[in-house]
Design a protein around this motif. Structure first.
Motif, short mmCIF file in Angstrom:
data_model
loop_
_atom_site.label_atom_id
_atom_site.label_comp_id
_atom_site.label_asym_id
_atom_site.label_seq_id
_atom_site.Cartn_x
_atom_site.Cartn_y
_atom_site.Cartn_z
N GLU A 92 -7.96 -0.26 8.57
CA GLU A 92 -8.20 1.09 9.11
C GLU A 92 -6.89 1.86 9.20
N LEU A 93 -5.82 1.22 9.61
CA LEU A 93 -4.52 1.87 9.69
C LEU A 93 -4.06 2.30 8.30
N VAL A 94 -4.19 1.43 7.33
CA VAL A 94 -3.77 1.76 5.96
C VAL A 94 -4.55 2.97 5.45
N VAL A 95 -5.85 2.97 5.64
CA VAL A 95 -6.68 4.10 5.19
C VAL A 95 -6.23 5.39 5.88
N GLU A 96 -5.97 5.30 7.18
CA GLU A 96 -5.52 6.49 7.93
C GLU A 96 -4.16 6.98 7.39
N LEU A 97 -3.23 6.07 7.14
CA LEU A 97 -1.90 6.47 6.66
C LEU A 97 -1.93 7.01 5.24
N TYR A 116 0.80 -1.22 0.00
CA TYR A 116 0.00 0.00 0.00
C TYR A 116 0.84 1.28 0.00
N ASP A 117 2.15 1.14 -0.15
CA ASP A 117 3.05 2.28 -0.24
C ASP A 117 2.83 3.25 0.93
N VAL A 118 2.89 2.68 2.14
CA VAL A 118 2.77 3.47 3.36
C VAL A 118 3.98 3.20 4.24
N GLU A 119 4.25 4.12 5.14
CA GLU A 119 5.33 3.97 6.10
C GLU A 119 4.71 3.77 7.48
N ILE A 120 4.95 2.62 8.05
CA ILE A 120 4.40 2.32 9.38
C ILE A 120 5.53 2.52 10.39
N ASP A 121 5.40 3.55 11.23
CA ASP A 121 6.46 3.80 12.20
C ASP A 121 6.21 2.97 13.47
N GLU A 122 7.16 3.03 14.37
CA GLU A 122 7.10 2.20 15.58
C GLU A 122 5.83 2.47 16.40
N ASP A 123 5.39 3.71 16.44
CA ASP A 123 4.18 4.04 17.20
C ASP A 123 2.95 3.36 16.62
#
Length: 82
Positions: free
Chosen positions: A75-80, A53-60
């Motif tokens: 939901e996280l992907v949509v938010e990012l 999904y070409d997103v960056e998921i940080d440690e938080d």
């Protein structure tokens, strides 16, 4: 968002449930409470989601709340993606 849920569920089935074929997976099945994901599977899922999904998921964002099930991952992907 439903397409993301289905994609995540397909990845889980293909990569984490080979020895759990009799277990039913739904969009709200808990990955941790059912022992579907171990720590390596979790990291692999994070990597897959980032690439897919070409997103960056940080440690938080790498919290059990965000990766509880396929719906919370979506939901996280949509938010990012904003």
């Amino acid at each position: 968002m439903e397409d993301i849920v289905q994609t995540v569920m397909a990845w889980i089935k293909d990569n984490c449930m080979k020895d759990k074929a009799d277990m039913e997976l739904t969009p709200t099945t808990s990955f941790f409470a059912t022992n579907i994901l171990d720590s390596m599977d979790f990291l692999n899922l994070v990597e897959y989601v980032q690439e897919q999904y070409d997103v960056e998921i940080d440690e938080d964002d790498m919290s059990p709340d965000n990766f509880k099930n396929a719906t919370t991952v979506a939901e996280l992907v949509v938010e990012l993606k904003g």
